[in-house]
Design a protein around this motif. Structure first.
Motif, short mmCIF file in Angstrom:
data_model
loop_
_atom_site.label_atom_id
_atom_site.label_comp_id
_atom_site.label_asym_id
_atom_site.label_seq_id
_atom_site.Cartn_x
_atom_site.Cartn_y
_atom_site.Cartn_z
N ALA A 38 38.76 -7.36 25.06
CA ALA A 38 39.84 -6.78 24.24
C ALA A 38 39.40 -5.52 23.50
O ALA A 38 40.22 -4.66 23.18
CB ALA A 38 40.36 -7.82 23.25
N ALA A 39 38.11 -5.41 23.21
CA ALA A 39 37.55 -4.23 22.54
C ALA A 39 36.12 -4.07 23.03
O ALA A 39 35.40 -5.06 23.19
CB ALA A 39 37.59 -4.40 21.02
N ILE A 40 35.70 -2.84 23.27
CA ILE A 40 34.42 -2.60 23.93
C ILE A 40 33.22 -3.13 23.15
O ILE A 40 32.19 -3.48 23.74
CB ILE A 40 34.22 -1.08 24.25
N ASP A 41 33.33 -3.25 21.83
CA ASP A 41 32.19 -3.77 21.07
C ASP A 41 31.93 -5.25 21.36
O ASP A 41 30.87 -5.79 21.01
CB ASP A 41 32.37 -3.53 19.57
N ARG A 42 32.87 -5.92 22.06
CA ARG A 42 32.69 -7.33 22.40
C ARG A 42 31.73 -7.54 23.57
O ARG A 42 31.42 -8.68 23.92
CB ARG A 42 34.04 -7.99 22.69
N VAL A 43 31.23 -6.44 24.15
CA VAL A 43 30.18 -6.59 25.17
C VAL A 43 28.80 -6.43 24.53
O VAL A 43 27.79 -6.45 25.22
CB VAL A 43 30.35 -5.59 26.34
N MET A 44 28.78 -6.24 23.22
CA MET A 44 27.54 -6.19 22.44
C MET A 44 26.57 -5.14 22.99
O MET A 44 26.96 -4.02 23.30
CB MET A 44 26.92 -7.59 22.38
#
Length: 315
Positions: A86-92
């Motif tokens: 849902a948001a690119i920061d969720r791929v760490m």
């Protein structure tokens, strides 16, 4: 921008599929389905990157054993595809692969998705990323097999709560029916996802529910998960899955949420509701999701995070 997966995949040698942190059945099922489709259609093997541990109940998914958590950060891919992110920061930390890739594709179904990446295949009205992939495969006459059907059925079933949630549409059920025809076994997949729980998992969830706090005449229910709680039960990241739904199921509850301590200055929130738009609440903290099921991370300790969330809930 129109996304022609055929041409993009054909022109890409090194391909990476990315899931989101704390992976669920949708992100994992979608990844496994696309992996097998790329192999079948293009005779190419994509890398699969899971950025958190794979929950034990999804280890039955076809080819999931090929997925890895850690990759050499110096690698540069021709194509990186995010699934259910849902948001690119969720791929760490794996964002480095996305940033360096020659081409990026964002495949998702969350209405809060900011449309990152070079190309997007996003269907906010779809129940799941699995349904988005199914629609794409069907529209473009990409042939499914049993492995793909199992992976997509798992993705759709888990993101609809076994076809109980409000995101279940007639199109969702038609997709599920087609996947059964291709070899997905509903009984087997259901048992793997929902009836394969360890003793510690059940005890941990009971512990969290038993210490729930209720406010606003029990219209709001929430519970906290500290690191010490996780250590006490030797709990994995997935042990908190379903707690917010259990609290929401209480007759008086209108909004429920679980706060999990990441560290003393960071708290992960999982929210559920019956009528309130919790995606709108979570978006105020950089998160998002579905109208009645969303999440975010707040840069504060659990106590301060509780206040911040409660201040945003209007019943």
């Amino acid at each position: 921008m129109n996304c022609n997966l055929d041409n993009i995949i054909k022109s890409s040698k090194k391909i990476l599929l990315l899931t989101h942190m704390n992976p669920d059945g949708d992100t994992l099922g979608s990844m496994c389905a696309l992996y097998k489709m790329i192999y079948n259609r293009f005779k190419k093997k994509a890398d699969m990157n899971v950025v958190s541990n794979i929950p034990y109940n999804y280890k039955f998914l076809p080819n999931i054993d090929l997925a890895q958590r850690y990759f050499d950060k110096s690698l540069v891919y021709d194509l990186v595809i995010t699934l259910d992110v849902a948001a690119i920061d969720r791929v760490m930390d794996s964002k480095i692969f996305f940033d360096k890739a020659k081409c990026t594709i964002n495949i998702d179904h969350h209405k809060t998705n900011p449309k990152f990446g070079d190309y997007q295949i996003i269907e906010p009205n779809a129940s799941s990323c699995g349904e988005v992939l199914f629609n794409y495969f069907k529209t473009n006459n990409w042939k499914l097999d049993k492995d793909i059907a199992i992976a997509l059925y798992t993705a759709i079933m888990t993101d609809t709560g076994n076809f109980r949630f409000e995101n279940t549409s007639s199109n969702t059920l038609r997709a599920a029916a087609d996947l059964i025809d291709f070899g997905a076994n509903p009984n087997f997949i259901y048992k793997q996802c929902y009836e394969t729980k360890t003793k510690n998992f059940v005890l941990f969830q009971n512990y969290c529910v038993n210490k729930a706090v209720f406010s606003e005449d029990s219209k709001i229910a929430y519970t906290t998960v500290y690191k010490k709680d996780l250590e006490k039960f030797s709990a994995g990241d997935d042990y908190t899955d379903g707690i917010a739904e259990t609290l929401r199921a209480i007759e008086t509850t209108e909004v429920s949420f679980v706060l999990k301590e990441v560290d003393t200055k960071l708290t992960k929130i999982s929210m559920r509701s019956k009528k309130t738009d919790v995606a709108a609440i979570c978006s105020k903290f950089g998160g998002g999701g579905h109208t009645f099921a969303a999440g975010c991370t707040i840069k504060a300790n659990i106590k301060d995070s509780i206040k911040k969330i409660l201040d945003e809930i209007n019943l």
